[in-house]
Write an enzyme that holds these catalytic residues in place. Sequence first.
Site, PDB file in Angstrom:
ATOM      1  N   ASN A  71      -4.978   5.576  -0.723  1.00 33.02           N
ATOM      2  CA  ASN A  71      -4.657   5.833   0.579  1.00 33.02           C
ATOM      3  C   ASN A  71      -4.068   7.053   0.715  1.00 33.02           C
ATOM      4  O   ASN A  71      -4.793   7.526   2.198  1.00 33.02           O
ATOM      5  CB  ASN A  71      -3.564   4.222   1.157  1.00 33.02           C
ATOM      6  CG  ASN A  71      -4.003   3.127   1.307  1.00 33.02           C
ATOM      7  OD1 ASN A  71      -5.299   3.291   1.838  1.00 33.02           O
ATOM      8  ND2 ASN A  71      -3.095   2.442   1.355  1.00 33.02           N
ATOM      9  N   HIS A  84      -2.059  -3.070  -6.863  1.00 31.73           N
ATOM     10  CA  HIS A  84      -2.918  -2.783  -5.692  1.00 31.73           C
ATOM     11  C   HIS A  84      -4.162  -3.188  -5.527  1.00 31.73           C
ATOM     12  O   HIS A  84      -4.789  -2.425  -6.029  1.00 31.73           O
ATOM     13  CB  HIS A  84      -2.555  -2.183  -4.896  1.00 31.73           C
ATOM     14  CG  HIS A  84      -2.848  -1.473  -3.386  1.00 31.73           C
ATOM     15  ND1 HIS A  84      -3.505  -0.580  -3.015  1.00 31.73           N
ATOM     16  CD2 HIS A  84      -2.716  -1.788  -2.182  1.00 31.73           C
ATOM     17  CE1 HIS A  84      -3.602   0.136  -1.734  1.00 31.73           C
ATOM     18  NE2 HIS A  84      -3.511  -1.508  -1.514  1.00 31.73           N
ATOM     19  N   GLU A  89      -4.697  -0.929  -8.097  1.00 26.25           N
ATOM     20  CA  GLU A  89      -3.932   0.527  -8.424  1.00 26.25           C
ATOM     21  C   GLU A  89      -2.624  -0.278  -9.673  1.00 26.25           C
ATOM     22  O   GLU A  89      -2.293  -1.232  -8.924  1.00 26.25           O
ATOM     23  CB  GLU A  89      -3.501   1.509  -7.874  1.00 26.25           C
ATOM     24  CG  GLU A  89      -4.700   2.152  -6.716  1.00 26.25           C
ATOM     25  CD  GLU A  89      -4.184   3.229  -6.059  1.00 26.25           C
ATOM     26  OE1 GLU A  89      -4.225   3.698  -5.025  1.00 26.25           O
ATOM     27  OE2 GLU A  89      -3.524   2.229  -4.583  1.00 26.25           O
ATOM     28  N   SER A 129       0.989  -1.161   0.021  1.00 28.25           N
ATOM     29  CA  SER A 129       0.135  -0.193   0.298  1.00 28.25           C
ATOM     30  C   SER A 129       0.765   1.534   0.049  1.00 28.25           C
ATOM     31  O   SER A 129       0.123   2.607  -0.620  1.00 28.25           O
ATOM     32  CB  SER A 129      -1.101   0.243   1.413  1.00 28.25           C
ATOM     33  OG  SER A 129      -1.594  -0.972   1.318  1.00 28.25           O
TER      34      SER A 129
HETATM   35  N1  CAA Z   1     -15.449 -11.294   0.494  1.00 23.35           N
HETATM   36  C1  CAA Z   1     -16.714 -11.946  -0.917  1.00 23.35           C
HETATM   37  N2  CAA Z   1     -17.803 -11.321  -1.177  1.00 23.35           N
HETATM   38  C2  CAA Z   1     -18.106 -10.338   0.077  1.00 23.35           C
HETATM   39  C3  CAA Z   1     -17.151 -10.392   1.218  1.00 23.35           C
HETATM   40  C4  CAA Z   1     -15.761 -10.997   1.173  1.00 23.35           C
HETATM   41  N3  CAA Z   1     -15.306 -11.163   2.044  1.00 23.35           N
HETATM   42  N4  CAA Z   1     -17.512  -9.691   2.312  1.00 23.35           N
HETATM   43  C5  CAA Z   1     -19.337  -8.715   1.319  1.00 23.35           C
HETATM   44  N5  CAA Z   1     -18.907  -9.763   0.336  1.00 23.35           N
HETATM   45  C6  CAA Z   1     -20.426  -8.875  -0.661  1.00 23.35           C
HETATM   46  C7  CAA Z   1     -21.210 -10.194  -0.131  1.00 23.35           C
HETATM   47  O1  CAA Z   1     -21.731 -11.271  -0.607  1.00 23.35           O
HETATM   48  C8  CAA Z   1     -22.473  -9.344  -1.133  1.00 23.35           C
HETATM   49  O2  CAA Z   1     -22.570  -9.527  -2.100  1.00 23.35           O
HETATM   50  P1  CAA Z   1     -24.067  -9.243  -2.678  1.00 23.35           P
HETATM   51  O3  CAA Z   1     -24.596  -7.903  -2.464  1.00 23.35           O
HETATM   52  O4  CAA Z   1     -24.214  -9.463  -4.318  1.00 23.35           O
HETATM   53  O5  CAA Z   1     -24.707 -10.256  -2.304  1.00 23.35           O
HETATM   54  C9  CAA Z   1     -21.891  -7.862  -0.812  1.00 23.35           C
HETATM   55  O6  CAA Z   1     -20.328  -7.749  -0.747  1.00 23.35           O
HETATM   56  C10 CAA Z   1     -22.099  -6.979   0.454  1.00 23.35           C
HETATM   57  O7  CAA Z   1     -21.770  -7.595   1.574  1.00 23.35           O
HETATM   58  P2  CAA Z   1     -22.462  -7.832   2.722  1.00 23.35           P
HETATM   59  O8  CAA Z   1     -24.821  -7.872   2.613  1.00 23.35           O
HETATM   60  O9  CAA Z   1     -22.233  -8.900   3.395  1.00 23.35           O
HETATM   61  O10 CAA Z   1     -22.223  -6.683   3.784  1.00 23.35           O
HETATM   62  P3  CAA Z   1     -22.451  -5.608   3.395  1.00 23.35           P
HETATM   63  O11 CAA Z   1     -23.161  -4.882   2.334  1.00 23.35           O
HETATM   64  O12 CAA Z   1     -22.386  -4.240   4.762  1.00 23.35           O
HETATM   65  O13 CAA Z   1     -20.712  -5.071   2.757  1.00 23.35           O
HETATM   66  C11 CAA Z   1     -18.075  -4.453   2.513  1.00 23.35           C
HETATM   67  C12 CAA Z   1     -20.258  -4.797   2.973  1.00 23.35           C
HETATM   68  C13 CAA Z   1     -18.976  -4.826   1.301  1.00 23.35           C
HETATM   69  C14 CAA Z   1     -17.027  -4.714   3.451  1.00 23.35           C
HETATM   70  C15 CAA Z   1     -19.011  -3.189   2.398  1.00 23.35           C
HETATM   71  O14 CAA Z   1     -19.232  -2.806   3.914  1.00 23.35           O
HETATM   72  C16 CAA Z   1     -17.594  -2.087   1.598  1.00 23.35           C
HETATM   73  O15 CAA Z   1     -17.775  -1.744   0.821  1.00 23.35           O
HETATM   74  N6  CAA Z   1     -16.965  -0.775   3.008  1.00 23.35           N
HETATM   75  C17 CAA Z   1     -16.302  -0.411   2.237  1.00 23.35           C
HETATM   76  C18 CAA Z   1     -14.797  -1.410   2.190  1.00 23.35           C
HETATM   77  C19 CAA Z   1     -13.738  -0.085   1.411  1.00 23.35           C
HETATM   78  O16 CAA Z   1     -13.283   0.734   1.899  1.00 23.35           O
HETATM   79  N7  CAA Z   1     -12.672  -0.783   1.186  1.00 23.35           N
HETATM   80  C20 CAA Z   1     -11.581  -0.746   1.161  1.00 23.35           C
HETATM   81  C21 CAA Z   1     -10.518  -0.387   2.393  1.00 23.35           C
HETATM   82  S1  CAA Z   1      -8.700   0.303   2.051  1.00 23.35           S
HETATM   83  C22 CAA Z   1      -7.944  -1.121   1.318  1.00 23.35           C
HETATM   84  O17 CAA Z   1      -8.365  -1.736   1.048  1.00 23.35           O
HETATM   85  C23 CAA Z   1      -6.410  -0.854   0.585  1.00 23.35           C
HETATM   86  C24 CAA Z   1      -5.691  -0.148   2.015  1.00 23.35           C
HETATM   87  O18 CAA Z   1      -4.432  -0.748   0.810  1.00 23.35           O
HETATM   88  C25 CAA Z   1      -5.690  -0.079   3.073  1.00 23.35           C
END
Ligand code: CAA
Length: 290
Positions: free
Chosen positions: A197, A146, A158, A125
């Site tokens: 990030n 990434h 990315e 990252s």
């Molecule tokens: N693997 C596969 N699919 C997943 C999953 C996983 N671990 N977690 C959730 N899903 C899928 C579910 O199957 C569901 O799909 P459908 O709607 O098609 O059925 C969908 O994602 C939504 O899941 P949930 O209903 O269980 O949960 P939610 O609606 O609360 O969503 C979330 C969960 C996808 C995590 C959502 O809250 C989200 O997008 N949050 C923001 C995450 C974010 O910002 N990520 C970036 C982080 S920064 C980073 O990663 C970079 C770094 O370097 C730090």
Amino acid sequence: MTDALTDISRVGVVGCGQMGAGIAEVCARAGLDVMVAETTGEALEIGRTRLLNSLTKAAARGKISEEELKATQDRLTFTTDLGEFTDRDLVIEAVVENEQVKTEIFQVLDQVVARPDAILASNTSSIPLVKLAVATSRPDHVIGIHFFNPAPVQKLVELIPALTTSEGTISRAQALVEKVLGKHAIRAQDRSGFVVNALLVPYLLSSIRMFESGIASREDIDNGMELGCAHPMGPLKLSDLIGLDTIASIADSMYSEYKEPLYAAPPLLQRMVDAGRLGRKTGSGFYTYG
Ligand code: CAA
């Protein structure tokens, strides 16, 4: 299927934590032969279970058929020996955000991977890609790829070329990400934090400072951004998802690169890391998890 789109069909993933497991899942679901490596048998078993549980959940939710589940499982192999990566066309390293650990892995991969134009990629990252590139004898074939958490869900990847990366490596990585993995690629220069990030982490750090200074409760901070700005998760919940140790490491890398106070990790974050409250992965962070 993949041969027509890219020259990459055998992928290695180093590390099977939440990012490594997610990346391996994405690659295997896209039809690639994936070998996953971890350092110990115990870590490998935890990672394998994480990955297989995620695939089983995808099948239970109807995202993949039972046949696809079986075929995807058959495309995955697991090892504790990086020496088995000899025949890989692409290796994606996804271990802890520690420059020394990553550098050593790149040195091993350089010795092991036989194909001279294999791509050696990092999911880092914030660590300079050029440092990983020059640790190998093939700095033109090293690039940052990434992914975002959870990798099977988030559409973005990315691409970060180092100063040494060839145009050919960038095009091949981009073709794989877009045409085979079905993700949207954006390109960023090799500067700590890249695009996402560099914007996201100061926001997460600000939310931790706000909580630490007692301006609002954790729930009100998260509800503020979920209900006021339609973010899928508030910043403290998201910090727990990403992992507080990961955020602290990224913040430290960005602070050391730019020397800007907005990238400085607040004391509470460091204390929580020291206490082992790393977020969801340890069952406790800003929230507790069952
Ligand atoms: N693997 C596969 N699919 C997943 C999953 C996983 N671990 N977690 C959730 N899903 C899928 C579910 O199957 C569901 O799909 P459908 O709607 O098609 O059925 C969908 O994602 C939504 O899941 P949930 O209903 O269980 O949960 P939610 O609606 O609360 O969503 C979330 C969960 C996808 C995590 C959502 O809250 C989200 O997008 N949050 C923001 C995450 C974010 O910002 N990520 C970036 C982080 S920064 C980073 O990663 C970079 C770094 O370097 C730090």
